[in-house]
Design a protein around this motif. Sequence first.
Motif, PDB file in Angstrom:
ATOM      1  N   UNK A 133       0.825  -1.210   0.000  1.00  0.00           N
ATOM      2  CA  UNK A 133       0.000   0.000   0.000  1.00  0.00           C
ATOM      3  C   UNK A 133       0.857   1.258   0.000  1.00  0.00           C
ATOM      4  N   UNK A 134       2.108   1.150   0.455  1.00  0.00           N
ATOM      5  CA  UNK A 134       3.012   2.293   0.482  1.00  0.00           C
ATOM      6  C   UNK A 134       3.731   2.509  -0.845  1.00  0.00           C
ATOM      7  N   UNK A 135       3.524   1.612  -1.793  1.00  0.00           N
ATOM      8  CA  UNK A 135       4.198   1.685  -3.091  1.00  0.00           C
ATOM      9  C   UNK A 135       3.193   2.134  -4.153  1.00  0.00           C
ATOM     10  N   UNK A 136       3.447   3.221  -4.861  1.00  0.00           N
ATOM     11  CA  UNK A 136       2.495   3.667  -5.874  1.00  0.00           C
ATOM     12  C   UNK A 136       2.131   2.588  -6.890  1.00  0.00           C
ATOM     13  N   UNK A 154       8.178  -5.576  -6.770  1.00  0.00           N
ATOM     14  CA  UNK A 154       8.719  -5.794  -8.104  1.00  0.00           C
ATOM     15  C   UNK A 154       8.927  -7.264  -8.394  1.00  0.00           C
ATOM     16  N   UNK A 155       8.883  -7.610  -9.658  1.00  0.00           N
ATOM     17  CA  UNK A 155       9.200  -8.957 -10.120  1.00  0.00           C
ATOM     18  C   UNK A 155      10.710  -9.013 -10.371  1.00  0.00           C
ATOM     19  N   UNK A 156      11.420  -9.991  -9.795  1.00  0.00           N
ATOM     20  CA  UNK A 156      12.867 -10.071 -10.044  1.00  0.00           C
ATOM     21  C   UNK A 156      13.225 -10.086 -11.529  1.00  0.00           C
ATOM     22  N   UNK A 187      10.041   6.245  -3.786  1.00  0.00           N
ATOM     23  CA  UNK A 187      10.847   7.424  -3.435  1.00  0.00           C
ATOM     24  C   UNK A 187      10.137   8.685  -3.898  1.00  0.00           C
ATOM     25  N   UNK A 188       9.896   9.641  -2.996  1.00  0.00           N
ATOM     26  CA  UNK A 188       9.052  10.799  -3.343  1.00  0.00           C
ATOM     27  C   UNK A 188       9.802  11.954  -4.005  1.00  0.00           C
TER      28      UNK A 188
END
Length: 259
Positions: free
Chosen positions: A215-218, A223-225, A255-256
């Motif tokens: 939820x903290x990742x837009x 990620x898929x390796x 990263x904002x």
Amino acid sequence: MDLGISGRTAVVCASTQGLGRACATELARAGCTVVVNGRSPESTEKAAADIAAETGATVVPVAGDLNEEAVQDRLVAAVDQVDILVNNNGGPPFRDFREIDREALLTGVVSNMATPIRLIQGVVDGMVERRFGRIVNITSSSVKMPIAGLDLSSGARIGLTGFMAGVARSVAHANVTVNFLLPGRFATGRLHSLYEKEARDRGITVEQAAEAASADVPAGRPGDPAEFGAACAFLCSAQAGYITGQSLLMDGGAYPGVL
């Protein structure tokens, strides 16, 4: 897309699983002979056999602790020449900075700064002489956005980034590039172990911990390796010769900042 590196040789450190494994697989798929590395002879040989079966490439296993200089020397000597080096190593565990004693501090700096520097020292002059070389250092998104509890990892990896910044510019004329890949959350065993720790600390399920983290990742997911491996392979490609000294952040937009 033909990456133009078929027939090249690549050494990929800590590559029996996770992001290192993904990088080794994509370089093998691009036609490279790949040296893979892990601590255990059994796991290293299995990873080499599995990658070779999947890609049809020649894959050479070299087992041993990457922080031992003898193992580093065996990695470099496993092929006639090293055209591509992917530096990767396990990071220090989560720990309050007050708990980091001198021994732990030095171990972290050796693993995430001194070891990759020594490996680069062992291959870069040959790359310059042959007028081709690609060096990719896997660091962490914490280089851009430090995380409490990963202070030692962040510090050592930032140190490596700063150390290699001048080196990258000094060899660029010879078609030798030095770049950095900064992973955020990727679906690896290490990430799952972090979810397990979070679940224990908060009294929730692992699934709930994973959902909260996403939820903290837009992008809304880890990620898929394979995505990471593909980015690594591109930075190692013939087409990436004008990209050097750069830190490519792969964190799904977490990263904002703008720089």
